[in-house]
Design a protein around this motif. Structure first.
Motif, PDB file in Angstrom:
ATOM      1  N   PRO A   1       0.820  -1.214   0.000  1.00  0.00           N
ATOM      2  CA  PRO A   1       0.000   0.000   0.000  1.00  0.00           C
ATOM      3  C   PRO A   1       0.854   1.264   0.000  1.00  0.00           C
ATOM      4  CG  PRO A   1       0.113  -0.862   2.221  1.00  0.00           C
ATOM      5  CD  PRO A   1       0.874  -1.835   1.344  1.00  0.00           C
ATOM      6  N   VAL A   2       1.646   1.443  -1.062  1.00  0.00           N
ATOM      7  CA  VAL A   2       2.540   2.594  -1.172  1.00  0.00           C
ATOM      8  C   VAL A   2       2.087   3.482  -2.326  1.00  0.00           C
ATOM      9  CG1 VAL A   2       4.499   1.318  -0.220  1.00  0.00           C
ATOM     10  CG2 VAL A   2       4.132   1.325  -2.703  1.00  0.00           C
ATOM     11  N   ARG A   3       2.657   4.658  -2.418  1.00  0.00           N
ATOM     12  CA  ARG A   3       2.258   5.591  -3.473  1.00  0.00           C
ATOM     13  C   ARG A   3       2.769   5.144  -4.840  1.00  0.00           C
ATOM     14  NH1 ARG A   3       2.625  11.666  -0.811  1.00  0.00           N
ATOM     15  NH2 ARG A   3       1.868  11.085   1.256  1.00  0.00           N
ATOM     16  N   PHE A   4       1.985   5.483  -5.863  1.00  0.00           N
ATOM     17  CA  PHE A   4       2.227   4.990  -7.218  1.00  0.00           C
ATOM     18  C   PHE A   4       1.728   6.053  -8.189  1.00  0.00           C
ATOM     19  CE2 PHE A   4       0.920   1.799 -10.643  1.00  0.00           C
ATOM     20  CZ  PHE A   4       2.220   1.393 -10.949  1.00  0.00           C
ATOM     21  N   GLN A   5       2.544   6.432  -9.174  1.00  0.00           N
ATOM     22  CA  GLN A   5       2.184   7.543 -10.060  1.00  0.00           C
ATOM     23  C   GLN A   5       2.589   7.242 -11.502  1.00  0.00           C
ATOM     24  OE1 GLN A   5       3.188  11.227  -8.201  1.00  0.00           O
ATOM     25  NE2 GLN A   5       2.771  12.475  -9.991  1.00  0.00           N
ATOM     26  N   PRO A   6       2.003   6.215 -12.110  1.00  0.00           N
ATOM     27  CA  PRO A   6       2.417   5.782 -13.453  1.00  0.00           C
ATOM     28  C   PRO A   6       2.035   6.785 -14.528  1.00  0.00           C
ATOM     29  CG  PRO A   6       0.421   4.645 -12.806  1.00  0.00           C
ATOM     30  CD  PRO A   6       0.865   5.435 -11.606  1.00  0.00           C
ATOM     31  N   MET A   7       2.607   6.582 -15.721  1.00  0.00           N
ATOM     32  CA  MET A   7       2.369   7.497 -16.833  1.00  0.00           C
ATOM     33  C   MET A   7       2.335   6.748 -18.157  1.00  0.00           C
ATOM     34  SD  MET A   7       6.095   9.415 -16.912  1.00  0.00           S
ATOM     35  CE  MET A   7       5.614  10.618 -18.146  1.00  0.00           C
ATOM     36  N   ALA A   8       1.777   7.393 -19.165  1.00  0.00           N
ATOM     37  CA  ALA A   8       1.664   6.790 -20.500  1.00  0.00           C
ATOM     38  C   ALA A   8       2.996   6.833 -21.227  1.00  0.00           C
ATOM     39  CB  ALA A   8       0.604   7.528 -21.310  1.00  0.00           C
ATOM     40  N   GLY A   9       3.280   5.799 -22.007  1.00  0.00           N
ATOM     41  CA  GLY A   9       4.501   5.760 -22.793  1.00  0.00           C
ATOM     42  C   GLY A   9       4.638   6.938 -23.744  1.00  0.00           C
TER      43      GLY A   9
ATOM     44  N   PRO B   1       1.764  -5.145   3.183  1.00  0.00           N
ATOM     45  CA  PRO B   1       2.857  -4.192   3.430  1.00  0.00           C
ATOM     46  C   PRO B   1       4.246  -4.777   3.162  1.00  0.00           C
ATOM     47  CG  PRO B   1       1.240  -4.100   5.190  1.00  0.00           C
ATOM     48  CD  PRO B   1       0.901  -5.303   4.359  1.00  0.00           C
ATOM     49  N   LYS B   2       4.354  -6.101   3.154  1.00  0.00           N
ATOM     50  CA  LYS B   2       5.646  -6.741   2.921  1.00  0.00           C
ATOM     51  C   LYS B   2       5.812  -7.220   1.480  1.00  0.00           C
ATOM     52  CE  LYS B   2       6.199  -8.287   7.714  1.00  0.00           C
ATOM     53  NZ  LYS B   2       6.423  -9.450   8.608  1.00  0.00           N
ATOM     54  N   ALA B   3       4.853  -6.908   0.645  1.00  0.00           N
ATOM     55  CA  ALA B   3       4.936  -7.323  -0.758  1.00  0.00           C
ATOM     56  C   ALA B   3       6.121  -6.637  -1.431  1.00  0.00           C
ATOM     57  CB  ALA B   3       3.651  -6.978  -1.490  1.00  0.00           C
ATOM     58  N   THR B   4       6.795  -7.364  -2.299  1.00  0.00           N
ATOM     59  CA  THR B   4       7.971  -6.821  -2.966  1.00  0.00           C
ATOM     60  C   THR B   4       7.618  -6.270  -4.341  1.00  0.00           C
ATOM     61  OG1 THR B   4       8.554  -8.977  -3.933  1.00  0.00           O
ATOM     62  CG2 THR B   4       9.505  -8.413  -1.783  1.00  0.00           C
ATOM     63  N   TYR B   5       8.437  -5.341  -4.783  1.00  0.00           N
ATOM     64  CA  TYR B   5       8.349  -4.812  -6.145  1.00  0.00           C
ATOM     65  C   TYR B   5       9.598  -5.299  -6.872  1.00  0.00           C
ATOM     66  CZ  TYR B   5       8.181  -1.547 -10.049  1.00  0.00           C
ATOM     67  OH  TYR B   5       8.149  -1.007 -11.312  1.00  0.00           O
ATOM     68  N   PHE B   6       9.439  -6.336  -7.693  1.00  0.00           N
ATOM     69  CA  PHE B   6      10.561  -6.976  -8.392  1.00  0.00           C
ATOM     70  C   PHE B   6      11.699  -7.296  -7.418  1.00  0.00           C
ATOM     71  CE2 PHE B   6       8.158  -4.963 -11.761  1.00  0.00           C
ATOM     72  CZ  PHE B   6       8.138  -5.963 -12.729  1.00  0.00           C
ATOM     73  N   GLY B   7      11.314  -7.891  -6.280  1.00  0.00           N
ATOM     74  CA  GLY B   7      12.301  -8.426  -5.353  1.00  0.00           C
ATOM     75  C   GLY B   7      12.625  -7.578  -4.150  1.00  0.00           C
ATOM     76  N   THR B   8      12.136  -6.353  -4.083  1.00  0.00           N
ATOM     77  CA  THR B   8      12.464  -5.460  -2.973  1.00  0.00           C
ATOM     78  C   THR B   8      11.195  -4.775  -2.471  1.00  0.00           C
ATOM     79  OG1 THR B   8      14.576  -5.008  -4.062  1.00  0.00           O
ATOM     80  CG2 THR B   8      13.975  -3.581  -2.225  1.00  0.00           C
ATOM     81  N   VAL B   9      11.075  -4.656  -1.145  1.00  0.00           N
ATOM     82  CA  VAL B   9       9.912  -3.986  -0.572  1.00  0.00           C
ATOM     83  C   VAL B   9      10.063  -2.475  -0.743  1.00  0.00           C
ATOM     84  CG1 VAL B   9       8.564  -3.575   1.520  1.00  0.00           C
ATOM     85  CG2 VAL B   9       9.605  -5.828   1.125  1.00  0.00           C
ATOM     86  N   PRO B  10       9.148  -1.822  -1.445  1.00  0.00           N
ATOM     87  CA  PRO B  10       9.260  -0.374  -1.660  1.00  0.00           C
ATOM     88  C   PRO B  10       8.807   0.417  -0.440  1.00  0.00           C
ATOM     89  CG  PRO B  10       7.268  -1.187  -2.703  1.00  0.00           C
ATOM     90  CD  PRO B  10       7.976  -2.389  -2.138  1.00  0.00           C
ATOM     91  N   GLY B  11       9.379   1.608  -0.271  1.00  0.00           N
ATOM     92  CA  GLY B  11       8.935   2.509   0.768  1.00  0.00           C
ATOM     93  C   GLY B  11       7.726   3.298   0.317  1.00  0.00           C
ATOM     94  N   GLU B  12       7.168   4.108   1.208  1.00  0.00           N
ATOM     95  CA  GLU B  12       5.966   4.867   0.913  1.00  0.00           C
ATOM     96  C   GLU B  12       6.122   5.742  -0.326  1.00  0.00           C
ATOM     97  OE1 GLU B  12       2.268   6.899   1.091  1.00  0.00           O
ATOM     98  OE2 GLU B  12       2.942   4.942   1.799  1.00  0.00           O
TER      99      GLU B  12
END
Length: 251
Positions: A154-162, A213-224
């Motif tokens: 449950p961390v912040r995420f701000q994706p964008m279009a290619g 909260p412990k889910a990884t993003y490609f192998g590493t747990v991301p911060g907020e």
């Protein structure tokens, strides 16, 4: 002004080629399928002849830690050496928002190594740090899948279009070297687990999102705030719902 786009036939590279062409710039796509291989150096000297700008939007075919490091270090060294010989005056590289905040991640560590080589090369440069692309959202979900569950922090995420990434990179490429970096991201900030919960529903995907909260993003747990840009970032205009509606319509 001749601009060589390394990775010019890929997702962002092809969009960048279109952007540069539409704005009256001479652009040449360089990739293995056009006879240019940055890992071996084959074709580099020829394609860089007369080039003023090189934009590197290439990507590693493998995200395995040692393979991705080998790709970015070897290809960047070969590319910078060829640019020095050709007298290229501006090197632009596409990188990722948050590299310095998650150095234990193998991909991010490789991008840091790439940037350090560029910064020490003596060639005027610009680095563009972009957030995750809408086009990669399914891949992120697949990587986070455990059975029928998609485990997302449950961390912040701000994706964008290619397309928006290509526009930002293109504007930087035709400008003066920054000898530094800029950040760019989408117009909306989400909580990552909520984004994927809504996205899976829109995709009619039977998997369900588990907030972990412990889910990884490609192998590493991301911060907020690992994956979102800081203040002063260049924000795109395309919203995910609009992008998705347009792309679903085109299928």
């Amino acid at each position: 002004m001749k601009t060589v786009v390394i990775g010019g036939t890929g997702l962002i590279g092809s969009k960048l080629m279109s952007y540069l062409g539409e704005h009256g710039h001479e652009a040449v796509a360089a990739a293995p399928n056009t006879g240019v291989d940055t890992l071996t150096g084959v074709g580099l000297a020829e394609v860089l002849t007369g080039a003023q700008v090189v934009v590197d939007v290439s990507n590693s075919p493998s995200f395995e830690r040692s393979a991705v490091m080998e790709f970015f270090e070897t290809s960047t060294r070969n590319l910078l050496a060829a640019e020095a010989s050709a007298g290229v005056g501006h090197h632009v590289a596409l990188s990722v928002v948050g590299t310095e905040r998650m150095p234990d991640n193998g991909y991010f560590a490789a991008k840091i190594a790439q940037e350090q080589l560029i910064e020490k090369s003596g060639i005027p440069y610009s680095l563009v740090h972009a957030t995750q692309f809408f086009e990669f959202a399914r891949g992120i979900a697949d990587e986070a899948t455990d059975g029928n569950a998609v485990r997302i922090a449950p961390v912040r995420f701000q994706p964008m279009a290619g397309d928006d990434v290509a526009r930002v990179v293109g504007r930087v490429a035709v400008g003066e070297p920054l000898n530094g970096r800029i950040e760019t991201g989408g117009p909306e900030q989400f909580r990552m687990d909520e984004f994927f919960r809504e996205a899976l529903a829109a995709w009619h995907d039977p998997r369900h999102v588990v907030t972990d909260p412990k889910a990884t993003y490609f192998g590493t747990v991301p911060g907020e705030r690992t994956l979102v840009p800081g203040n002063g970032a260049t924000l795109a205009t395309t919203r995910y719902r609009d992008w998705l509606a347009h792309n679903l319509t085109r299928r």
